[in-house]
Write an enzyme that holds these catalytic residues in place. Structure first.
Site, PDB file in Angstrom:
ATOM      1  N   LYS A  19      -6.916  -9.294  -3.175  1.00 54.64           N
ATOM      2  CA  LYS A  19      -7.136  -7.849  -3.320  1.00 54.64           C
ATOM      3  C   LYS A  19      -6.891  -7.461  -4.773  1.00 54.64           C
ATOM      4  CE  LYS A  19      -5.899  -3.383  -1.278  1.00 54.64           C
ATOM      5  NZ  LYS A  19      -5.124  -2.717  -0.207  1.00 54.64           N
ATOM      6  N   ASP A 112      -0.376   6.134   6.900  1.00 55.15           N
ATOM      7  CA  ASP A 112      -1.847   6.154   6.916  1.00 55.15           C
ATOM      8  C   ASP A 112      -2.381   5.211   7.984  1.00 55.15           C
ATOM      9  OD1 ASP A 112      -4.370   7.018   6.149  1.00 55.15           O
ATOM     10  OD2 ASP A 112      -4.589   5.491   4.605  1.00 55.15           O
TER      11      ASP A 112
END
Length: 695
Positions: A19, A112
């Site tokens: 990532k 989230d």
């Protein structure tokens, strides 16, 4: 924020996920800090239901993390193919709850959680993306993050449709916020649709605050245990919501209660037990019939009961034109003024609802605080020459949506929007309106957009404190509105109201000011005889020039047209005081406080007690008014005058000096302060104040 690549770790010979901070964010310090925080949190969260982080590094200007490569798909991708059967949905939710329990146990809140951040693998569900995670229990306000979250993707604090009510209010998110999101995810798995959704983020947030989930969307076979768990997870109050992820995992992993169609096998019957069972069944069915009938009657009565009290909350407004947004935000004031004329309906005053402006307001909480049966919310959008107003009426008892409608038109039609909204709203209040009532609500005061905008600005100046500068500005706006549309009755009423204040505050010569007020009010009534505000100001100016009998008739007429008219209630109460009709005056004073409990009307109640001769109660009431609003000019000078009458000159001087600072042109404050100075032996200062010319 990041771009994810499939990669190979050549050192350890394994497939990994790499990532990397996306190039467009590579120089953003906030994004880099968030990226680093995610790496630090993920490195500590080693758990089978959390994606594992192997390494974090930088290579020149490139920041990246090396993570476990997961084979499978996101939960969002799975839901796109359709709802998930209950057993599978519970199993996935249990995996997520286990991962959350681990994070919460280490002191972190995800903030989230959503289907896009849950990955389904052959080994089970795993939680992704701790980029928004933060230590739980922080007391710091999240107001700035909340403001940034008001977008379709919730880029900073969360995602619309999964963010808990307390997060939207700017409160620090605790574990209960993650459990709310888990409830939203479980609901979506079972139904294939979001628990809370709207056409925009603001509509979605409004649904989170004011609506229950669409329980009827749950499949018929969903067990009572799953339904009960969802209700605990989606409790809007974090204090009573299920807040322990470990408890949620235990309930999800355990056996669910039987679904409604299932039943236990009956025991073997004998002839004797059969007769007994038949008799018991007859009694049971009889009792059930009575209970069902009673429940039906209660439910029908509840459904039929008209709405008898209402709060119109300030509309949210958005768009590309700042002036237009400002104008859209004023539409709710106009709607409120119109619907307050509906007979047998208590409508909270604009001053009472003003504090509920803002996107993060909980309409049901506002309704409870204001003590009303229903609340109207709205969102006005001005863009590309068009105006759109979306409205919703919600039952304050259970959050049930009673009505909602979308109104749209060209910018030139903005002056007609409030009458359209008010007429449509009133039709759904089930109050049995007459034809005249409906016609009055639907009437359009002006077809001229410019005149309407000038009137709106005049009302805003009028309501901003009634200081000299505000009054002068309001008068100028109303006069300009009449230059554009001479037949605009509400602009004539505005002029009458300004001149009336000029008169009783001695800012202009008396009685000329009152005569101008009466002339403008009469012109307004020639144009619109049903304008309650015009009757009220005409009655007050008439009272101030000595015709008490005609004034009382005018006040009664004003209240017949608008029982919620603050001006009519206020001034009529003063008339009753002059006649020593104390009980009638007190009843009107209390009605004012019902319509605006924290407003100026505490000052008026103090005036009632002072006129009656109860100086102790007057002093207490004026003090409360100052405590509620330290910038209230009338509260300050009335409190100061009462202190002076009680012989407490130093305290009185402090209050009166504060009043004069609020408005150096206040004749009342200057006069009483001069008396206080003289009583304190400060004769020269008293003389200087008395020598100051009137404005």
């Amino acid at each position: 924020m990041g771009e994810v690549y499939r990669a190979r770790d050549t050192r350890l010979g394994r497939e990994v996920a790499l990532k990397v901070v996306a190039a467009r964010h590579g120089e953003d310090p906030d994004i880099l800090r968030r990226f680093a925080r995610e790496a630090k949190i993920a490195a500590r969260l080693t758990h089978p239901n959390v994606c594992t982080l192997f390494d974090a590094e930088t290579d020149g200007a490139v920041a990246y993390v090396v993570m476990e490569l997961l084979e499978g798909e996101t939960l969002a991708a799975r839901i796109e193919r359709g709802a998930i059967p209950e057993a599978g949905a519970r199993r996935i939710a249990a995996d997520v709850a286990r991962g959350l329990a681990r994070a919460h146990g280490m002191g972190f809140v995800h903030r989230d959680l959503k289907p896009q951040n849950v990955f389904l693998t052959p080994a089970g569900g795993k939680i992704l993306d701790f980029g928004l995670a933060r230590p739980s229990g922080l007391g710091a306000s999240e107001t700035e993050e909340t403001a940034s979250a008001l977008t379709e993707v919730g880029a900073v604090m969360g995602t619309a449709g999964y963010v808990a009510p307390e997060q939207l209010r700017g409160e620090a998110a605790g574990p209960a916020a993650d459990l709310w999101a888990l409830g939203c995810v479980l609901f979506e798995m079972l139904t294939g649709r979001r628990a809370f959704a709207g056409r925009s983020a603001s509509e979605t947030f409004a649904a989170v605050f004011s609506k229950p989930p669409a329980w009827d969307a749950l499949p018929g076979g969903v067990t009572s245990g799953t339904r009960a768990l969802l209700e605990r997870l989606l409790d809007k109050d974090p204090a009573t919501r299920l807040a322990e992820a470990s408890e949620a995992e235990r309930l999800l992993a355990g056996p669910a209660a039987i679904s409604a169609p299932e039943a236990a096998a009956p025991p073997p019957e004998t002839p004797g037990t059969r007769r007994t069972l038949r008799r018991a069944a007859l009694v049971a069915f009889g009792l059930l019939g009575v209970l069902l009938a009673a429940a039906t009657i209660r439910f029908a009565a509840r459904r039929r009961a008209p709405v008898d009290s209402l709060a119109v909350l300030p509309f949210a407004a958005s768009g590309s034109d700042a002036d237009l947004v400002d104008l859209c935000a004023s539409l709710s004031d106009d709607v409120l003024a119109r619907v307050s004329q509906v007979p047998n309906l208590k409508v909270m005053a604009a001053s009472a609802v003003a504090r509920y402006a803002g996107a993060a307001v909980d309409p049901l909480a506002a309704a409870r605080e204001l003590g009303v049966r229903a609340v109207l919310t709205g969102h006005a959008v001005g863009r590309a020459g068009r105006v759109t107003v979306s409205t919703e009426l919600v039952d304050a008892r259970d959050g049930r949506r009673l009505w909602g409608e979308r109104f749209e038109g060209p910018l030139a039609s903005i002056s007609s929007m409030p009458s359209q909204v008010a007429a449509a709203l009133a039709a759904h209040l089930r109050l049995g309106l007459s034809g005249d009532d409906r016609a009055r609500l639907a009437r359009r005061d002006t077809e001229n957009r410019e005149a309407y905008e000038l009137w709106v600005r005049g009302r805003r100046a009028w309501a901003s404190g009634r200081r000299q500068a505000d009054l002068d500005k309001a008068l100028a706006y109303f006069e300009k509105a009449l230059e554009t549309d001479p037949a605009y009755a509400r602009a004539w009423t505005g002029i009458a109201e300004v001149w009336d204040v000029y008169g009783y505050s001695h800012r202009r010569p008396v009685p000329e000011a009152f005569e101008k007020a009466k002339a403008a009010a009469r012109r307004a009534l020639e144009l619109d005889p049903a304008l309650g505000d015009a009757h009220a100001v005409l009655a007050h100016a008439t009272m101030m020039t000595g015709d008490v009998r005609s004034a009382e008739e005018g006040f009664r007429r004003a209240l017949a047209l608008d029982a919620n008219s603050l001006d009519a209630l206020h001034w009529y109460s003063h008339l009753l005081m002059t006649q020593k009709r104390w009980d009638e005056s007190l009843a009107l004073s209390k009605k004012l406080l019902e319509l605006d409990p924290l407003g100026w009307w505490n000052v008026h109640l103090g005036e009632h007690y002072r006129a009656k001769g109860d100086r102790k109660l007057a002093l207490q009431t004026f003090r409360r008014a100052v405590e509620l609003d330290a910038d209230n000019l009338a509260a300050r000078w009335q409190y100061g005058r009462s202190l002076l009458e009680a012989g407490r000159t130093p305290e009185a001087t402090t209050q009166l000096e504060a009043a004069l600072r609020l408005d150096p042109n206040s004749v009342e404050a200057r006069t009483v302060l001069a008396d206080a100075y003289e009583g304190a032996g400060r004769a020269s200062e008293a003389a200087a104040l008395r020598a100051t010319p009137s404005p």
